[in-house]
Design a protein around this motif. Structure first.
Motif, PDB file in Angstrom:
ATOM      1  N   ARG A   1       1.539 -19.462  -2.335  1.00  0.00           N
ATOM      2  CA  ARG A   1       0.486 -18.728  -1.628  1.00  0.00           C
ATOM      3  C   ARG A   1      -0.739 -19.624  -1.458  1.00  0.00           C
ATOM      4  NH1 ARG A   1      -3.659 -15.427  -3.311  1.00  0.00           N
ATOM      5  NH2 ARG A   1      -3.018 -15.497  -5.496  1.00  0.00           N
TER       6      ARG A   1
ATOM      7  N   ARG B   1      -0.459 -22.021   1.163  1.00  0.00           N
ATOM      8  CA  ARG B   1      -0.269 -21.354   2.469  1.00  0.00           C
ATOM      9  C   ARG B   1       1.102 -21.661   3.053  1.00  0.00           C
ATOM     10  NH1 ARG B   1      -6.374 -23.109   2.477  1.00  0.00           N
ATOM     11  NH2 ARG B   1      -7.234 -21.082   1.974  1.00  0.00           N
TER      12      ARG B   1
ATOM     13  N   TYR C   1       3.553 -19.543   3.543  1.00  0.00           N
ATOM     14  CA  TYR C   1       4.229 -18.480   4.292  1.00  0.00           C
ATOM     15  C   TYR C   1       3.225 -17.684   5.126  1.00  0.00           C
ATOM     16  CZ  TYR C   1       2.194 -15.369   0.837  1.00  0.00           C
ATOM     17  OH  TYR C   1       1.304 -14.697   0.055  1.00  0.00           O
TER      18      TYR C   1
ATOM     19  N   PHE D   1       2.755  -7.458   8.095  1.00  0.00           N
ATOM     20  CA  PHE D   1       2.813  -6.160   7.414  1.00  0.00           C
ATOM     21  C   PHE D   1       3.366  -5.069   8.339  1.00  0.00           C
ATOM     22  CE2 PHE D   1      -0.340  -8.622   5.204  1.00  0.00           C
ATOM     23  CZ  PHE D   1      -0.165  -8.278   3.873  1.00  0.00           C
TER      24      PHE D   1
ATOM     25  N   TRP E   1     -13.127  -5.535  14.885  1.00  0.00           N
ATOM     26  CA  TRP E   1     -14.344  -6.118  15.456  1.00  0.00           C
ATOM     27  C   TRP E   1     -14.093  -7.529  16.004  1.00  0.00           C
ATOM     28  CZ3 TRP E   1     -13.778  -4.797  10.294  1.00  0.00           C
ATOM     29  CH2 TRP E   1     -13.593  -5.869   9.415  1.00  0.00           C
TER      30      TRP E   1
ATOM     31  N   ILE F   1     -10.319 -19.574   7.759  1.00  0.00           N
ATOM     32  CA  ILE F   1     -10.290 -19.597   6.297  1.00  0.00           C
ATOM     33  C   ILE F   1      -9.702 -20.913   5.795  1.00  0.00           C
ATOM     34  CG2 ILE F   1      -9.147 -18.531   4.292  1.00  0.00           C
ATOM     35  CD1 ILE F   1      -9.583 -15.837   5.769  1.00  0.00           C
ATOM     36  N   MET F   2      -8.729 -21.429   6.523  1.00  0.00           N
ATOM     37  CA  MET F   2      -8.079 -22.659   6.076  1.00  0.00           C
ATOM     38  C   MET F   2      -8.807 -23.907   6.557  1.00  0.00           C
ATOM     39  SD  MET F   2      -4.176 -21.389   6.621  1.00  0.00           S
ATOM     40  CE  MET F   2      -3.698 -19.779   5.959  1.00  0.00           C
TER      41      MET F   2
ATOM     42  N   ARG G   1      -6.226  -1.715   1.774  1.00  0.00           N
ATOM     43  CA  ARG G   1      -5.365  -2.560   0.952  1.00  0.00           C
ATOM     44  C   ARG G   1      -4.702  -3.648   1.779  1.00  0.00           C
ATOM     45  NH1 ARG G   1      -1.302  -1.260  -3.089  1.00  0.00           N
ATOM     46  NH2 ARG G   1      -0.304  -3.243  -3.578  1.00  0.00           N
ATOM     47  N   LEU G   2      -4.222  -3.228   2.974  1.00  0.00           N
ATOM     48  CA  LEU G   2      -3.513  -4.173   3.831  1.00  0.00           C
ATOM     49  C   LEU G   2      -4.414  -5.343   4.211  1.00  0.00           C
ATOM     50  CD1 LEU G   2      -1.266  -3.110   6.809  1.00  0.00           C
ATOM     51  CD2 LEU G   2      -2.712  -5.114   6.940  1.00  0.00           C
ATOM     52  N   GLN G   3      -5.677  -5.027   4.601  1.00  0.00           N
ATOM     53  CA  GLN G   3      -6.581  -6.098   5.026  1.00  0.00           C
ATOM     54  C   GLN G   3      -6.912  -7.026   3.867  1.00  0.00           C
ATOM     55  OE1 GLN G   3      -9.526  -3.388   6.578  1.00  0.00           O
ATOM     56  NE2 GLN G   3      -8.955  -3.828   8.698  1.00  0.00           N
TER      57      GLN G   3
ATOM     58  N   ASP H   1      -4.950  -7.563   1.220  1.00  0.00           N
ATOM     59  CA  ASP H   1      -3.724  -8.338   0.958  1.00  0.00           C
ATOM     60  C   ASP H   1      -3.574  -9.467   1.964  1.00  0.00           C
ATOM     61  OD1 ASP H   1      -2.842  -7.095  -1.282  1.00  0.00           O
ATOM     62  OD2 ASP H   1      -1.411  -5.760  -0.278  1.00  0.00           O
ATOM     63  N   LEU H   2      -3.897  -9.150   3.213  1.00  0.00           N
ATOM     64  CA  LEU H   2      -3.782 -10.155   4.268  1.00  0.00           C
ATOM     65  C   LEU H   2      -4.608 -11.392   3.915  1.00  0.00           C
ATOM     66  CD1 LEU H   2      -2.693 -10.640   7.194  1.00  0.00           C
ATOM     67  CD2 LEU H   2      -4.927  -9.881   7.994  1.00  0.00           C
ATOM     68  N   LEU H   3      -5.847 -11.157   3.472  1.00  0.00           N
ATOM     69  CA  LEU H   3      -6.700 -12.290   3.124  1.00  0.00           C
ATOM     70  C   LEU H   3      -6.158 -13.023   1.904  1.00  0.00           C
ATOM     71  CD1 LEU H   3     -10.420 -11.520   3.857  1.00  0.00           C
ATOM     72  CD2 LEU H   3      -8.601 -12.303   5.315  1.00  0.00           C
ATOM     73  N   ARG H   4      -5.522 -12.270   0.999  1.00  0.00           N
ATOM     74  CA  ARG H   4      -4.925 -12.937  -0.170  1.00  0.00           C
ATOM     75  C   ARG H   4      -3.793 -13.855   0.257  1.00  0.00           C
ATOM     76  NH1 ARG H   4      -2.968  -9.047  -4.518  1.00  0.00           N
ATOM     77  NH2 ARG H   4      -2.367 -10.955  -5.595  1.00  0.00           N
ATOM     78  N   THR H   5      -3.011 -13.431   1.275  1.00  0.00           N
ATOM     79  CA  THR H   5      -1.919 -14.309   1.709  1.00  0.00           C
ATOM     80  C   THR H   5      -2.468 -15.600   2.313  1.00  0.00           C
ATOM     81  OG1 THR H   5      -1.686 -13.489   3.987  1.00  0.00           O
ATOM     82  CG2 THR H   5      -0.468 -12.303   2.287  1.00  0.00           C
ATOM     83  N   TYR H   6      -3.719 -15.569   2.780  1.00  0.00           N
ATOM     84  CA  TYR H   6      -4.336 -16.802   3.287  1.00  0.00           C
ATOM     85  C   TYR H   6      -5.027 -17.572   2.169  1.00  0.00           C
ATOM     86  CZ  TYR H   6      -3.959 -14.264   7.729  1.00  0.00           C
ATOM     87  OH  TYR H   6      -3.507 -13.552   8.793  1.00  0.00           O
ATOM     88  N   HIS H   7      -4.952 -17.037   0.971  1.00  0.00           N
ATOM     89  CA  HIS H   7      -5.641 -17.643  -0.161  1.00  0.00           C
ATOM     90  C   HIS H   7      -7.148 -17.768   0.115  1.00  0.00           C
ATOM     91  CE1 HIS H   7      -6.073 -19.639  -3.886  1.00  0.00           C
ATOM     92  NE2 HIS H   7      -6.377 -20.815  -3.390  1.00  0.00           N
ATOM     93  N   ALA H   8      -7.717 -16.707   0.679  1.00  0.00           N
ATOM     94  CA  ALA H   8      -9.166 -16.696   0.936  1.00  0.00           C
ATOM     95  C   ALA H   8      -9.895 -16.442  -0.373  1.00  0.00           C
ATOM     96  CB  ALA H   8      -9.505 -15.602   1.935  1.00  0.00           C
TER      97      ALA H   8
ATOM     98  N   LEU I   1     -14.501 -10.184   6.066  1.00  0.00           N
ATOM     99  CA  LEU I   1     -13.932  -8.842   6.044  1.00  0.00           C
ATOM    100  C   LEU I   1     -14.937  -7.782   5.590  1.00  0.00           C
ATOM    101  CD1 LEU I   1     -11.494  -7.023   6.385  1.00  0.00           C
ATOM    102  CD2 LEU I   1     -10.797  -7.603   4.066  1.00  0.00           C
TER     103      LEU I   1
END
Lengths: 247, 293
Positions: free
Chosen positions: A64, A67, A69, A73, A81, A94-95, B186-188, B190-197, B206
């Motif tokens: 993770r 990055r 993967y 969802f 927005w 972010i990356m 939760r989804l939003q 989690d999404l940022l977690r998958t980007y390792h933000a 967010l």
């Protein structure tokens, strides 16, 4: 194992599976069979109480952090927005990709999911199917080799779903990604996959793994062939034997 | 255009006209006693037309008629130089400057506290109860103490009033912003977690943008509270300047027309400020892709 209101629930038990590079593996099973949990474990969003799990030779958390993967969802989860282009830019920002690089990548993935020209629209201006395609583009934008998809088309109607299945199949062949795909739909699983993992509930287990015998080239009407019907039957039998149909 | 105009303004206009009519009737009824007493003392009778005329033009009526207040408002805004102590514009500006300073302080404080509460569990547990408790103390009891204490350490003028404004306006901002910063699902997240933000990225990309609609709602409540705070803050200072001072001076000398015109000035000011925020809100949310309504 996950804590729940009445103590701990064993979500997944003795799951043993290896996914090769470039495979398209579907996970099918009834609600509560742990297929989403499995995907979240691979993504490092949940942590297993025991066992070994490696993603590209790394632990899920390391994967993770590197990055490795893209995750799609059940809902598109676009930020309301931001325009479609800015939504796709979110992981890139972010990356730390440069502005110019972001622009190139946005244009490329938009055309990959056939949304050219929609970059400046806001999410509410797009249909549900288009929103989900934008979310797939977002997951593709940073070139992860692995795509984790959790019932991405579950909320869409069947007509849109058929079309997106065809597009996803094309996309997979063109990009040579590895895809782990969670679904409720037997048709979808058989049509898309190189391998189908049939799961059974309480506790979640892998009941059977079925290799697809379908050819690489799969037009949508392949679903009317006897070969397809045989595979679908096999999956259904697997689900039945795994007590998936016991209410 | 014409249709939407008539759709929006006709109901409002009807209600306003109705209120004015009720008001005039009430003014006649409430002020009649004084007119009749005066007449009785002079030993003469009053014709109904004369009664109505007199009740609507007394110097110190129990309830001034709308046109008297309008006249006073006109006199004290357009009719006086704005540097004059009798100018309502002068007093409104004094109150406005305290309101805005307090509003800015309160908003910044509220946002900072909300960010702390959302990001730190111990702040969540410790700050929120105090914030709530702070609002249960009647501001009328607290305001004189704040003025006196700050005065005794040499702080006078704008700042004590701004402090009271800030005290009232930080609360809606805290409550609104805590809700807003927690509004991503939760989804939003989690999404940022998958980007390792990291946390600051999750905040900037967010939580903050998600909280903007909440912020504006809070700001509208906050600015009205700020104005009340500034006016209340002007009462214990001995009626020097500001709308609060006009209210107090008016009540000292039984100048009901002056009281009512100060009240109306305050109401107009509040409407103006809230309206202005509403405009900024519409522009901002439009740029953030809000659906047209």
């Amino acid at each position: 194992m996950f804590p729940s209101a009445d103590g701990e629930v064993r979500a997944l038990d003795r799951v043993n599976l290896e996914i090769g590079r470039g495979e398209f593996v579907s996970f099918i099973g009834p609600s509560g069979c742990g297929k989403t949990s499995f995907l979240r474990l691979v993504a490092g969003l949940e942590h297993p109480t025991g066992g070994e799990l490696e993603v590209n030779g790394l632990s899920p958390d390391e994967a993770r952090q590197s990055r490795a993967y893209g995750y799609v969802f059940q809902a598109a989860g676009l930020l309301p927005w931001r325009t479609i282009a800015r939504n796709i830019a979110l992981p890139l920002e972010i990356m730390g990709y440069s502005r110019a690089e972001q622009k190139d990548r946005i244009a490329r993935v938009l055309s990959l999911v056939e949304l050219d020209g929609f970059g400046r629209k806001f999410p509410w201006q797009l249909s549900g199917g288009m929103q989900q395609r934008a979310s797939i583009a977002r997951a593709l934008s940073f070139d992860a080799d692995l795509l984790l998809m959790d019932e991405p088309f579950g909320a869409l109607d069947e007509i849109v779903r058929d079309r997106l299945n065809g597009q996803l199949r094309d996309l997979w062949k063109r990009t040579e990604k590895t895809i782990a795909f969670v679904t409720h739909s037997i048709l979808e699983a058989v049509y898309l996959s190189t391998r189908i993992v049939v799961m059974s509930p309480r506790p979640g287990r892998i009941h059977r793994v079925i290799e697809s015998t379908l050819p690489d080239e799969r037009p949508l009407d392949i679903r009317d062939t006897p070969e397809f019907a045989t595979l679908a039957h096999e999956v259904r039998e697997g689900l039945r034997a795994g007590h998936s149909y016991d209410a | 255009m014409m249709r939407s105009l008539s759709r929006h303004f006709l109901p409002v206009l009807t209600v306003v006209l109705l209120l004015v009519a009720v008001w005039y009737a009430a003014a006649v009824a409430m002020n009649a006693k004084w007119t009749l007493d005066q007449a009785a003392r002079a030993d003469r009778s009053v014709a109904p037309a004369e009664l109505v005329r007199d009740t609507l033009s007394q110097d110190r009526p129990k309830l001034p008629a709308p046109h008297q207040i309008a006249g006073e408002l006109w006199d004290t805004t357009v009719g006086k130089k704005i540097t004059s102590k009798r100018s309502l514009v002068y007093h409104a500006w004094i109150t406005l400057s305290a309101t805005l300073s307090g509003f800015v302080i309160g908003t910044v404080l509220g946002i900072v506290l909300a960010i702390g509460i959302v990001h730190s569990r111990s702040m969540d547990l410790s700050v929120m109860p105090w914030a709530i408790a702070s609002q249960t103390v009647p501001i009328l009891a607290l305001a004189p103490m704040i003025i006196v204490v700050l005065n005794s350490v040499g702080v006078t003028g704008l700042l004590p009033k701004a402090t009271i404004s800030a005290y009232l306006s930080f609360f809606p901002v805290v409550v609104g912003m805590v809700a807003g910063l927690r509004s991503p699902d939760r989804l939003q997240l989690d999404l940022l977690r998958t980007y390792h933000a990291d946390r600051s990225q999750a905040f900037r990309k967010l939580r903050w943008p998600a909280s903007v609609p909440y912020l504006f709602t809070s700001l509208k409540v906050g600015i009205a509270a700020s104005l009340i705070g500034a006016i209340v803050g002007e009462l214990p200072t001995g009626a020097v300047a500001g709308l609060g001072a006009r209210l107090l001076a008016g009540s000292y000398y039984g100048q009901t027309v002056q009281i009512w015109s100060a009240l109306f000035a305050a109401a107009l000011l509040a409407a103006l400020l809230v309206g202005l925020l509403g405009l900024i809100q519409r522009i901002t949310l439009h740029r953030m892709g809000a659906m047209e309504r």
